[in-house]
Design a protein around this motif. Structure first.
Motif, mmCIF file in Angstrom:
data_model
loop_
_atom_site.group_PDB
_atom_site.id
_atom_site.type_symbol
_atom_site.label_atom_id
_atom_site.label_comp_id
_atom_site.label_asym_id
_atom_site.label_seq_id
_atom_site.Cartn_x
_atom_site.Cartn_y
_atom_site.Cartn_z
ATOM 1 N N GLN A 44 0.839 -1.202 0.000
ATOM 2 C CA GLN A 44 0.000 0.000 0.000
ATOM 3 C C GLN A 44 0.876 1.255 0.000
ATOM 4 O O GLN A 44 1.493 1.603 1.002
ATOM 5 N N ASP A 128 -1.061 9.047 11.154
ATOM 6 C CA ASP A 128 -1.660 7.790 10.704
ATOM 7 C C ASP A 128 -3.179 7.796 10.804
ATOM 8 O O ASP A 128 -3.845 7.041 10.084
ATOM 9 N N CYS A 132 -3.710 6.391 7.090
ATOM 10 C CA CYS A 132 -4.160 4.998 6.997
ATOM 11 C C CYS A 132 -5.538 4.867 6.367
ATOM 12 O O CYS A 132 -5.911 3.783 5.901
ATOM 13 N N ASN A 133 -6.301 5.958 6.347
ATOM 14 C CA ASN A 133 -7.633 5.920 5.751
ATOM 15 C C ASN A 133 -7.647 6.388 4.298
ATOM 16 O O ASN A 133 -8.710 6.517 3.698
ATOM 17 N N ASN A 138 -7.798 -2.201 3.360
ATOM 18 C CA ASN A 138 -7.005 -2.218 4.583
ATOM 19 C C ASN A 138 -7.215 -3.516 5.350
ATOM 20 O O ASN A 138 -8.328 -4.036 5.432
ATOM 21 N N PRO A 237 -1.380 -5.431 13.311
ATOM 22 C CA PRO A 237 -0.745 -4.220 12.798
ATOM 23 C C PRO A 237 0.088 -3.567 13.887
ATOM 24 O O PRO A 237 0.034 -3.978 15.051
ATOM 25 N N ARG A 408 0.938 3.053 3.781
ATOM 26 C CA ARG A 408 0.099 2.738 4.937
ATOM 27 C C ARG A 408 0.905 1.894 5.908
ATOM 28 O O ARG A 408 1.907 1.289 5.548
ATOM 29 N N ALA A 409 0.470 1.825 7.148
ATOM 30 C CA ALA A 409 1.219 1.116 8.185
ATOM 31 C C ALA A 409 1.114 -0.395 8.074
ATOM 32 O O ALA A 409 1.650 -1.116 8.913
ATOM 33 N N SER A 410 0.439 -0.922 7.043
ATOM 34 C CA SER A 410 0.352 -2.371 6.876
ATOM 35 C C SER A 410 1.745 -2.950 6.693
ATOM 36 O O SER A 410 2.623 -2.340 6.085
#
Length: 454
Positions: A44, A128, A132-133, A138, A237, A408-410
């Motif tokens: 992502q 985030d 993240c959104n 997600n 996560p 993203r933090a994934s």
């Protein structure tokens, strides 16, 4: 809390007039590099733009992006497909492939009510709760590509900008392939040309010609598919206590670190990136205040396209990455200095031979493994992925260059550093995911911050 409001979700399919569609591969047989990512999240990454001219900033822009994405999928048609699972009759072995069935990719149109470019561009910490959104799919694992799209795009209109967030199934593509796709889509959108006449090189989807004589394709996994598909032990996560930040190194600072590392070791072999990674490795170790005897490992994602016996073309679409681990103790790392740390990284990467890569492939086929995280945080202190060579800021969709790249933090955990080119030519950014106390220690570290532009 910041609201990211979804306006619509569409399925984008290939156009039908492209003659190349008659020659596409119907099924792509996956390699160990692809299959081992089945249990992790999608890749992502996204790019941030200033707001286009008022006459362009409308539903017309969104429709143009949809139409150009459809043309881009003519070229990257596997991304409009799904994962396919085939078991033998007694369900003891499983084959997983990409079915190029044209089921389509997802396109999400969203609005960030009250979100400004400056908020996403926070000079150090990544917000985030906003970033993240800005991505679709997600918390979706790659094995879910059996029913979910292999590619999803979210275009979010901000108060004064646009964010284009892409989620691509990691089984289908690595970072090199991700940016190849995005470079092609942006060119089609910017120039208005058909997918038949783009300047970007055509992706190469075939596998057999490169792995023939090394491993047999398709790979038959020695267990039923539900052993992968039903697992619920995936890694969580990043915890709420983790924070993400961006460290920016200018072209001049990068050159200084490279010169220092090479001078200390009396060589010219250490690269800019290796010097930067050594700088970060040492600063992270200082910030964590390890005992001198504590092992501090650095896992580096090394590209393999030029390391196989049968070299892969740059346009090869899929995965070709293997982790290289550099080991030291905290005491050694602090005692020997930047040049020594950089030379250890240099030697480890240089030692990755075609024979070692081939052996890894052969062993994986005999005993497949599917890590649910990219590394073991108990044994690896720092991980770096991605590359400063990716063409991030060339992605002009018709209203100018991006102003920033964000992920993203994934797939991030404490100790993950993602490297990107900086917005200025020759500069490099490291996106860090660390515990707050480690980040603060690094921000208070004069030796480290002397090279960081804030």
């Amino acid at each position: 809390m910041t609201q990211i409001r979804h306006i619509s979700t569409s399925t984008i399919r290939l156009t039908n007039h492209n003659d190349q569609l008659n020659h596409r591969i119907e099924s792509i047989k996956l390699t160990p590099w692809d299959l081992r990512y089945l249990e992790i999240d999608y890749v992502q990454k996204g790019i941030l733009f200033n707001k286009p001219a008022e006459e362009e900033h409308s539903n017309g822009l969104v429709q143009h992006l949809k139409a150009s994405l459809s043309l881009a999928l003519n070229v990257f048609y596997p991304l409009a497909g799904r994962l396919a699972v085939t078991e033998n009759e007694d369900k003891t072995t499983t084959c997983i492939s990409i079915d190029c069935n044209g089921a389509g990719s997802h396109f999400v149109h969203a609005a960030g009510d009250g979100v400004k470019v400056a908020e996403v561009l926070n000079p150090i910490y990544i917000p985030d709760h906003v970033v993240c959104n800005l991505f679709p799919l997600n918390a979706v694992r790659c094995y879910e590509g059996v029913s979910k799209p292999l590619l999803a795009v979210q275009v979010t209109e901000l108060v004064d900008g646009i964010f284009i967030g892409c989620s691509i199934n990691h089984v289908a593509a690595d970072g090199t392939s991700f940016w190849h796709f995005l470079n092609t889509w942006s060119e089609i959108a910017r120039t208005g040309t058909d997918s038949d006449i783009i300047s970007q090189p055509r992706p190469v989807f075939g596998r057999h010609e490169f792995y023939d004589g090394l491993i047999d394709l398709p790979i038959r996994l020695p267990f039923p598919c539900n052993e992968i598909m039903s697992k619920q032990h995936m890694a969580a996560p990043p915890s709420d206590s983790s924070q993400r930040a961006v460290f920016h190194f200018s072209k001049e600072k990068v050159a200084e670190l490279k010169a220092k590392a090479n001078a200390e070791m009396g060589t010219n072999n250490i690269s800019s990136l290796q010097s930067l990674m050594a700088h970060i490795w040492r600063a992270t170790t200082r910030g964590r205040r390890f005992h001198p005897n504590q092992e501090v490992s650095y896992l580096i994602a090394a590209g393999l396209r030029q390391r196989l016996k049968q070299m892969l073309p740059k346009e090869y679409f899929g995965n070709a990455v293997l982790g290289v681990t550099v080991r030291s103790t905290a005491g050694e790392l602090m005692q020997h200095g930047l040049g020594w740390a950089a030379s250890q990284i240099n030697k480890a990467i240089a030692s990755l031979t075609a024979e070692q890569v081939s052996k890894y492939l052969e062993n994986w086929v005999k005993a497949p493994t599917f890590p649910s995280v990219l590394w073991d945080p108990k044994s690896v202190v720092v991980l770096t992925g991605s590359s400063p060579r990716f063409n991030v800021y060339g992605n002009d969709f018709g209203w100018g260059r991006p102003v920033a790249v964000r992920s993203r933090a994934s797939n991030n955990m404490n100790g993950k550093f993602t490297v990107f080119p900086g917005a200025e030519e020759g500069s490099i950014d490291f996106e860090a995911c660390l515990l707050p106390e480690t980040l603060q220690a690094m921000l208070d570290d004069a030796e480290f911050m002397e090279s960081v532009i804030t």
